[in-house]
Motif scaffolding. Structure first.
Motif, PDB file in Angstrom:
ATOM      1  N   GLU A  61      -8.748   2.592   0.131  1.00 23.49           N
ATOM      2  CA  GLU A  61      -7.769   2.022  -0.786  1.00 23.49           C
ATOM      3  C   GLU A  61      -7.971   0.518  -0.919  1.00 23.49           C
ATOM      4  O   GLU A  61      -8.124  -0.190   0.068  1.00 23.49           O
ATOM      5  CB  GLU A  61      -6.369   2.315  -0.248  1.00 23.49           C
ATOM      6  CG  GLU A  61      -5.250   1.869  -1.145  1.00 23.49           C
ATOM      7  CD  GLU A  61      -3.891   2.180  -0.548  1.00 23.49           C
ATOM      8  OE1 GLU A  61      -3.699   1.917   0.655  1.00 23.49           O
ATOM      9  OE2 GLU A  61      -3.039   2.677  -1.284  1.00 23.49           O
ATOM     10  N   ARG A  62      -7.971   0.031  -2.170  1.00 25.38           N
ATOM     11  CA  ARG A  62      -8.092  -1.399  -2.443  1.00 25.38           C
ATOM     12  C   ARG A  62      -6.922  -1.833  -3.304  1.00 25.38           C
ATOM     13  O   ARG A  62      -6.590  -1.176  -4.283  1.00 25.38           O
ATOM     14  CB  ARG A  62      -9.402  -1.692  -3.155  1.00 25.38           C
ATOM     15  CG  ARG A  62     -10.594  -1.506  -2.255  1.00 25.38           C
ATOM     16  CD  ARG A  62     -11.889  -1.810  -2.988  1.00 25.38           C
ATOM     17  NE  ARG A  62     -13.010  -1.760  -2.094  1.00 25.38           N
ATOM     18  CZ  ARG A  62     -13.589  -0.651  -1.662  1.00 25.38           C
ATOM     19  NH1 ARG A  62     -13.131   0.514  -2.050  1.00 25.38           N
ATOM     20  NH2 ARG A  62     -14.627  -0.690  -0.851  1.00 25.38           N
ATOM     21  N   MET A  63      -6.320  -2.974  -2.931  1.00 25.74           N
ATOM     22  CA  MET A  63      -5.170  -3.493  -3.671  1.00 25.74           C
ATOM     23  C   MET A  63      -5.387  -4.963  -3.993  1.00 25.74           C
ATOM     24  O   MET A  63      -5.958  -5.691  -3.192  1.00 25.74           O
ATOM     25  CB  MET A  63      -3.895  -3.365  -2.828  1.00 25.74           C
ATOM     26  CG  MET A  63      -3.500  -1.976  -2.463  1.00 25.74           C
ATOM     27  SD  MET A  63      -2.098  -1.934  -1.333  1.00 25.74           S
ATOM     28  CE  MET A  63      -0.805  -2.582  -2.344  1.00 25.74           C
ATOM     29  N   GLN A  64      -4.932  -5.369  -5.156  1.00 29.66           N
ATOM     30  CA  GLN A  64      -4.935  -6.778  -5.529  1.00 29.66           C
ATOM     31  C   GLN A  64      -3.486  -7.168  -5.803  1.00 29.66           C
ATOM     32  O   GLN A  64      -2.828  -6.584  -6.653  1.00 29.66           O
ATOM     33  CB  GLN A  64      -5.787  -7.009  -6.764  1.00 29.66           C
ATOM     34  CG  GLN A  64      -7.255  -6.764  -6.518  1.00 29.66           C
ATOM     35  CD  GLN A  64      -8.076  -7.025  -7.755  1.00 29.66           C
ATOM     36  OE1 GLN A  64      -7.555  -7.379  -8.809  1.00 29.66           O
ATOM     37  NE2 GLN A  64      -9.362  -6.835  -7.628  1.00 29.66           N
ATOM     38  N   GLU A  89      -4.227  -3.720 -13.169  1.00 28.60           N
ATOM     39  CA  GLU A  89      -5.575  -3.162 -13.029  1.00 28.60           C
ATOM     40  C   GLU A  89      -5.736  -2.489 -11.670  1.00 28.60           C
ATOM     41  O   GLU A  89      -6.327  -1.419 -11.557  1.00 28.60           O
ATOM     42  CB  GLU A  89      -6.643  -4.258 -13.174  1.00 28.60           C
ATOM     43  CG  GLU A  89      -6.650  -4.960 -14.518  1.00 28.60           C
ATOM     44  CD  GLU A  89      -5.642  -6.101 -14.586  1.00 28.60           C
ATOM     45  OE1 GLU A  89      -5.225  -6.628 -13.529  1.00 28.60           O
ATOM     46  OE2 GLU A  89      -5.255  -6.449 -15.723  1.00 28.60           O
ATOM     47  N   SER A  90      -5.205  -3.115 -10.634  1.00 27.60           N
ATOM     48  CA  SER A  90      -5.281  -2.564  -9.286  1.00 27.60           C
ATOM     49  C   SER A  90      -4.502  -1.256  -9.195  1.00 27.60           C
ATOM     50  O   SER A  90      -4.974  -0.272  -8.615  1.00 27.60           O
ATOM     51  CB  SER A  90      -4.728  -3.575  -8.277  1.00 27.60           C
ATOM     52  OG  SER A  90      -4.609  -3.004  -7.002  1.00 27.60           O
ATOM     53  N   GLU A  95      -4.470   4.662  -8.763  1.00 29.32           N
ATOM     54  CA  GLU A  95      -3.988   5.953  -9.244  1.00 29.32           C
ATOM     55  C   GLU A  95      -5.135   6.836  -9.713  1.00 29.32           C
ATOM     56  O   GLU A  95      -5.140   8.043  -9.462  1.00 29.32           O
ATOM     57  CB  GLU A  95      -2.967   5.750 -10.360  1.00 29.32           C
ATOM     58  CG  GLU A  95      -1.652   5.188  -9.858  1.00 29.32           C
ATOM     59  CD  GLU A  95      -0.690   4.818 -10.975  1.00 29.32           C
ATOM     60  OE1 GLU A  95      -1.045   5.027 -12.167  1.00 29.32           O
ATOM     61  OE2 GLU A  95       0.401   4.332 -10.661  1.00 29.32           O
ATOM     62  N   LYS A  96      -6.123   6.224 -10.373  1.00 27.94           N
ATOM     63  CA  LYS A  96      -7.285   6.987 -10.835  1.00 27.94           C
ATOM     64  C   LYS A  96      -8.079   7.526  -9.642  1.00 27.94           C
ATOM     65  O   LYS A  96      -8.498   8.685  -9.630  1.00 27.94           O
ATOM     66  CB  LYS A  96      -8.186   6.107 -11.706  1.00 27.94           C
ATOM     67  CG  LYS A  96      -9.286   6.869 -12.414  1.00 27.94           C
ATOM     68  CD  LYS A  96     -10.147   5.944 -13.251  1.00 27.94           C
ATOM     69  CE  LYS A  96      -9.363   5.402 -14.416  1.00 27.94           C
ATOM     70  NZ  LYS A  96     -10.200   4.602 -15.330  1.00 27.94           N
ATOM     71  N   ARG A 101      -9.622  12.041  -5.997  1.00 26.21           N
ATOM     72  CA  ARG A 101      -9.652  12.652  -4.665  1.00 26.21           C
ATOM     73  C   ARG A 101      -8.907  13.975  -4.666  1.00 26.21           C
ATOM     74  O   ARG A 101      -9.324  14.946  -4.042  1.00 26.21           O
ATOM     75  CB  ARG A 101      -9.048  11.700  -3.624  1.00 26.21           C
ATOM     76  CG  ARG A 101      -9.957  10.572  -3.237  1.00 26.21           C
ATOM     77  CD  ARG A 101      -9.461   9.843  -1.993  1.00 26.21           C
ATOM     78  NE  ARG A 101      -8.085   9.392  -2.055  1.00 26.21           N
ATOM     79  CZ  ARG A 101      -7.679   8.246  -2.561  1.00 26.21           C
ATOM     80  NH1 ARG A 101      -8.568   7.394  -3.061  1.00 26.21           N
ATOM     81  NH2 ARG A 101      -6.412   7.913  -2.557  1.00 26.21           N
ATOM     82  N   ARG A 102      -7.794  14.022  -5.383  1.00 26.29           N
ATOM     83  CA  ARG A 102      -7.012  15.253  -5.451  1.00 26.29           C
ATOM     84  C   ARG A 102      -7.793  16.354  -6.163  1.00 26.29           C
ATOM     85  O   ARG A 102      -7.831  17.504  -5.704  1.00 26.29           O
ATOM     86  CB  ARG A 102      -5.691  15.010  -6.178  1.00 26.29           C
ATOM     87  CG  ARG A 102      -4.748  16.206  -6.141  1.00 26.29           C
ATOM     88  CD  ARG A 102      -3.515  15.963  -6.980  1.00 26.29           C
ATOM     89  NE  ARG A 102      -3.784  15.946  -8.407  1.00 26.29           N
ATOM     90  CZ  ARG A 102      -3.934  17.033  -9.166  1.00 26.29           C
ATOM     91  NH1 ARG A 102      -3.856  18.220  -8.646  1.00 26.29           N
ATOM     92  NH2 ARG A 102      -4.155  16.910 -10.458  1.00 26.29           N
TER      93      ARG A 102
END
Length: 131
Positions: A61-64, A89-90, A95-96, A101-102
């Protein structure tokens, strides 16, 4: 929220914003290069100010984030969420990635059928330590 004009330490802010469960985990993430402030690798004692940009990597997971408020005390989740704003954008990218992954099963290869009697016995022995 403590409106401190001087700012607050990065590890304390990450803990207060409930992005990490403990301050020592936040410190380990900073020292491990998982956190960037304004595109620079910081130290745990770096002072965070309003409008700083923070990039966090936790596993896949990456967050900005943008710092919206300063606090040195950990409060309820609603108060913690008010300390930062995630960039659109983050949020879209997270979510994408979650949806991918789901849909792909996150790399989990399901067995073709249930284990038989012999396989169950082997699994039980493996789980219980081999006896």
């Amino acid at each position: 929220m403590n409106a401190n004009a001087d700012g607050v330490r990065l590890d304390v802010w990450l803990w207060a914003a409930r992005l990490f469960k403990t301050r020592s985990l936040a410190k380990q993430a900073i020292e491990g290069g998982k956190i960037e402030v304004n595109d620079v690798a910081p130290k745990p004692a770096r002072v965070v100010h309003i409008d700083d940009r923070i990039r966090i990597t936790r596993g896949i997971e990456r967050m900005q984030l943008r710092v919206a408020a300063i606090s040195s005390s950990r409060g309820p989740a609603i108060q913690a969420q008010a300390l930062y704003e995630e960039t659109p954008e983050s949020r879209e990218a997270r979510e994408k990635a979650r949806e991918m992954r789901r849909l792909t099963g996150a790399g989990f290869d399901h067995p073709p059928s249930r284990p038989g009697k012999h396989s169950r016995r082997l699994l039980r022995e493996f789980k219980e330590g081999g006896r």
